[in-house]
Design a protein around this motif. Structure first.
Motif, mmCIF file in Angstrom:
data_model
loop_
_atom_site.group_PDB
_atom_site.id
_atom_site.type_symbol
_atom_site.label_atom_id
_atom_site.label_comp_id
_atom_site.label_asym_id
_atom_site.label_seq_id
_atom_site.Cartn_x
_atom_site.Cartn_y
_atom_site.Cartn_z
ATOM 1 N N ARG A 141 52.556 56.647 -14.557
ATOM 2 C CA ARG A 141 53.143 57.566 -13.585
ATOM 3 C C ARG A 141 52.824 59.014 -13.961
ATOM 4 N NH1 ARG A 141 58.206 55.571 -16.146
ATOM 5 N NH2 ARG A 141 59.001 57.179 -17.527
ATOM 6 N N VAL A 142 52.845 59.875 -12.971
ATOM 7 C CA VAL A 142 52.527 61.292 -13.183
ATOM 8 C C VAL A 142 53.612 61.922 -14.045
ATOM 9 C CG1 VAL A 142 52.045 63.483 -12.043
ATOM 10 C CG2 VAL A 142 51.442 61.350 -10.916
ATOM 11 N N SER A 143 53.205 62.785 -14.956
ATOM 12 C CA SER A 143 54.167 63.462 -15.825
ATOM 13 C C SER A 143 53.907 64.964 -15.815
ATOM 14 C CB SER A 143 54.050 62.925 -17.258
ATOM 15 O OG SER A 143 52.747 63.187 -17.763
ATOM 16 N N LEU A 144 54.860 65.696 -16.355
ATOM 17 C CA LEU A 144 54.734 67.147 -16.477
ATOM 18 C C LEU A 144 54.577 67.509 -17.948
ATOM 19 C CD1 LEU A 144 57.551 68.278 -14.001
ATOM 20 C CD2 LEU A 144 55.091 68.350 -13.611
ATOM 21 N N ALA A 160 56.223 63.597 -10.176
ATOM 22 C CA ALA A 160 56.711 63.685 -11.555
ATOM 23 C C ALA A 160 58.218 63.913 -11.589
ATOM 24 C CB ALA A 160 55.985 64.814 -12.288
ATOM 25 N N ASP A 167 61.373 61.603 -16.955
ATOM 26 C CA ASP A 167 60.799 61.202 -18.242
ATOM 27 C C ASP A 167 61.917 61.146 -19.275
ATOM 28 O OD1 ASP A 167 61.280 63.890 -19.079
ATOM 29 O OD2 ASP A 167 59.312 64.494 -18.321
ATOM 30 N N ILE A 169 50.882 69.833 -14.340
ATOM 31 C CA ILE A 169 50.753 68.403 -14.082
ATOM 32 C C ILE A 169 50.021 67.757 -15.247
ATOM 33 C CG2 ILE A 169 49.923 66.653 -12.477
ATOM 34 C CD1 ILE A 169 51.992 68.584 -11.303
ATOM 35 N N GLU A 174 44.561 61.860 -12.248
ATOM 36 C CA GLU A 174 45.034 61.701 -10.874
ATOM 37 C C GLU A 174 43.901 61.973 -9.885
ATOM 38 O OE1 GLU A 174 47.953 60.468 -9.961
ATOM 39 O OE2 GLU A 174 48.249 60.185 -12.098
#
Length: 698
Positions: free
Chosen positions: A32-35, A113, A118, A426, A432
């Motif tokens: 999954r997208v994270s910061l 995100a 998280d 990002i 991505e």
């Protein structure tokens, strides 16, 4: 015959839903997208701190920050207390550490995100009280940025990533715009709480098309109002010869997530002349009032009003109720004609073309977000929503795809001495982008092969190259090994040492090794310097490579046009560390020495401006530093800036076009060694840093 926009709308909305659903389904996956947190900012505009009051306040901030560093667990950056002592609106969010956030990157990925959450920050799904967005709504908009240096004005075009984002938005006119905004509106709805609202600020270009989409996404029954803002005086926007009425209004669409959307009625501060004319009567002390008939009041109520001197009797003996002018309240309606748009030279202006006045956002936030609620703006621009939310005691999140916008916002928030906030980006942006270009099933090795092919290298045999990230170039009797690092890694000293070892040992050795990287540790320049290896070269993979690959339509069309650039780096003079006589504080003095820019040919300037830039940095290299900051207790993971200076800040000197090159910090005394980090951001958004270990004071 091409379909009309009306005929395309159902398909546009269906595709937008599908895209949003894929993102929502991916929130639980490992990928999954994270910061990534780039900076934890403790604003400190008045860095000189000459008077004891300012200095004392600064020491308290630094002490609080030091306590955060000492007690932080699990990577948390410390809890920012709710503004003004208000209780958190959302108990789930308020019970954990909260940090306001400025996010650089595509807002679709930023929202993904935030929805995923998280280990440090829980999901914000259903937690946001108010969303305000002011997305681009004019296909002819000019997104170039003017950069003013001493004696030179440059015009920087958007980065290629930004250009592709904007061209995607308008590639097929309004249909493309609606295709862009639909999945984003769906994710925004997921972020909103059940009592949340969304304001979408548009004009005549696309406003009512977007309303149709919002009816589908939020439900027509949740439409609350269309606010008309008279942004310019009547007549502006149409020449005297135009055969049309002038265009001076913007449209702001307001929807609730449910029928329980929070709303606090606001009242006009000033009455119109028509309203004032009704208050023609006055008490002996001059208190003005108007008379109102008593037809709806009971005899008991009238007697009570009489004892309270609220009855006015005419000369003919008829009774009326008194309504006092100083108690009058007139609700603000949906035609906002009292908020003046910003004009050149106003103190509030921050050099951003589409900046909105703070009064506009004050009205939106005060009406639709409770105290300490969460405000989000995913087209941050000049940062007005975040700046006003900060002033009004609300928590905030803002994001933007443009680096200039993010820099303007960071400076603006520091300027107003905001509470500490995170500057994030990002995570794995290239991954991505690769999924978008190559499909969701792509492998990192596929991407490495593409990069190496564009560099012009030939692959090694698979048994020598299981990860498919190694290639070779042979020319003039010399053999060069080429390594492409992974986009989900940060290229640093360990990678360089590994590359050198492979150069020396793999297949009998090579004359040289070239490392191609996507993301680098900010200290990479000094790592290269420390290695002092003439047979090592480190180059930057263009960050827009995958977008270009997607647009150009194939690998072959890009061959020969991709430039791999050298790195930028910073140098400083030896830092002075001196303990104060009171033994509780010490002074750190930092002086910038030199800054070497990422290859100027990689900057998106025309040839004339590129020559101007090269001339000025040859004379004064530090002049292109836009912002620099210091973390006196760097932990090697999160950069916590407690001192900042930036172009336009005249608290340290009176030169708005240059940063100061010397910083002097008074910090709590620390026994033993101290690790300090200096980070700079140049006018083009590139970063570099120096990490120094300071020996104990004698």
């Amino acid at each position: 015959m091409a379909k009309s926009l009306l005929e395309q709308l159902p398909e546009i909305v269906a595709n937008g839903r599908k895209e949003a659903e894929q993102i929502l389904e991916s929130l639980e996956s490992r990928h999954r997208v994270s910061l990534q947190t780039r900076e934890w900012v403790l604003p400190s505009k008045d860095t000189a701190a000459q008077d004891w009051i300012t200095n004392n306040a600064r020491q308290q901030n630094l002490a609080a920050q030091q306590n955060i560093l000492t007690t932080a667990q699990g990577g948390l950056f410390g809890q920012v207390q709710p503004p003004h002592g208000d209780a958190a609106t959302n108990s789930d969010v308020g019970s954990v550490a909260w940090n306001n956030r400025l996010i650089y990157g595509d807002n679709l990925l930023a929202m993904a995100a935030l929805l995923a959450g998280d280990a440090q920050n829980p999901s914000l799904r259903g937690k946001v009280d108010l969303i305000y967005i002011d997305p681009p709504f004019d296909s002819k908009a000019d997104y170039r940025t003017k950069v003013v240096l001493p004696g030179v004005e440059l015009e920087q075009k958007p980065t290629v990533i930004e250009q592709f984002a904007y061209s995607d938005t308008w590639s097929d006119g309004t249909a493309s715009y609606l295709a862009m905004i639909t999945p984003r509106l769906i994710l925004m709805r997921e972020l909103l709480s059940d009592t949340g609202s969304i304001y979408v600020h548009l004009d005549w270009h696309v406003g009512h098309y977007v309303k149709i989409v919002m009816d589908e996404v939020f439900g027509k029954n949740n439409f609350r109002n269309e606010i008309i803002w008279l942004r310019d005086s009547a007549g502006k926007g149409a020449k005297g010869t135009s055969k049309q009425w002038s265009r001076e209004n913007d449209h702001i669409m307001l929807y609730g997530k449910t029928d329980r959307a929070y709303f606090a009625q606001l009242y006009k501060e000033e009455l119109t002349n028509t309203q004032l004319r009704e208050y023609i009567y006055s008490e002996p002390d001059g208190r003005a009032f108007k008379k109102v008939t008593l037809g709806d009041y009971s005899e008991k109520s009238i007697e009570r009003m009489r004892t309270e001197n609220l009855i006015y009797t005419t000369s003919t003996g008829r009774d009326y109720k008194k309504y006092y002018l100083d108690e009058a309240q007139f609700p603000i309606g949906s035609n906002w004609i009292d908020i003046i748009n910003l004009s050149k030279g106003q103190k509030e202006k921050v050099n951003y073309d589409t900046q909105k006045p703070e009064k506009l956002l004050e009205r939106v936030i005060e009406a639709s977000c409770p105290k300490n609620g969460i405000v989000a703006d995913f087209n941050g621009g000049s940062g007005t929503a975040a700046a006003v939310a900060e002033k009004l005691g609300r928590r905030w999140i803002t994001s933007d795809l443009g680096k200039p916008a993010c820099m303007i916002m960071r400076k603006r928030l520091i300027d107003q001495n905001a509470q500490p906030f995170l500057y994030q980006a990002i995570g794995d942006y290239q991954v991505e982008a690769a999924k978008s270009s190559l499909g969701r099933d792509f492998r990192i090795g596929d991407l490495s092969s593409i990069v190496l092919s564009l560099y012009g290298a030939l692959p090694l045999q698979l048994d020598e190259n299981p990860q498919r990230n190694l290639c070779h170039v042979s020319a003039g009797g010399h053999k060069t090994l080429v390594l492409a690092d992974s986009p989900n890694k940060v290229t640093g000293l360990a990678t360089l040492k590994k590359a050198i070892a492979q150069r020396n040992n793999l297949m009998g050795g090579w004359d040289k090794v070239v490392v191609l990287g996507w993301n680098f540790t900010p200290s990479i320049g000094h790592d290269i310097e420390a290695l002092n290896d003439s047979r090592l070269e480190v180059l930057v993979i263009p960050p827009d490579l995958l977008d270009r690959l997607k647009k150009k339509g194939g690998l072959d069309k890009l061959r020969g046009s991709v430039r791999f650039s050298s790195l930028q780096y910073l140098t400083i003079y030896p830092i002075e560390r001196m303990q104060a006589s009171n033994a509780t504080t010490e002074t750190l003095t930092i002086n910038l020495k030199n800054y070497v820019l990422l290859s100027p040919e990689a900057i998106n300037l025309n040839d004339v401006d590129r020559e101007k830039l090269q001339e000025i940095i040859n004379i004064e290299p530090l002049v292109i530093i836009e912002y620099w900051a210091v973390d006196p207790d760097y932990d090697g993971q999160v950069f916590r800036s407690v001192w900042q200076d930036y172009r336009g800040n005249t608290a340290n000197d009176d030169d708005p076009l240059r940063v100061v090159t010397k910083a002097q910090l008074t910090v709590q005394y620390k026994a033993g060694v101290r690790k300090l980090c200096v980070r700079v951001v140049d006018i083009f958004g590139f970063e570099a840093e120096v990490v120094v270990t300071l020996e104990a004071t004698k």
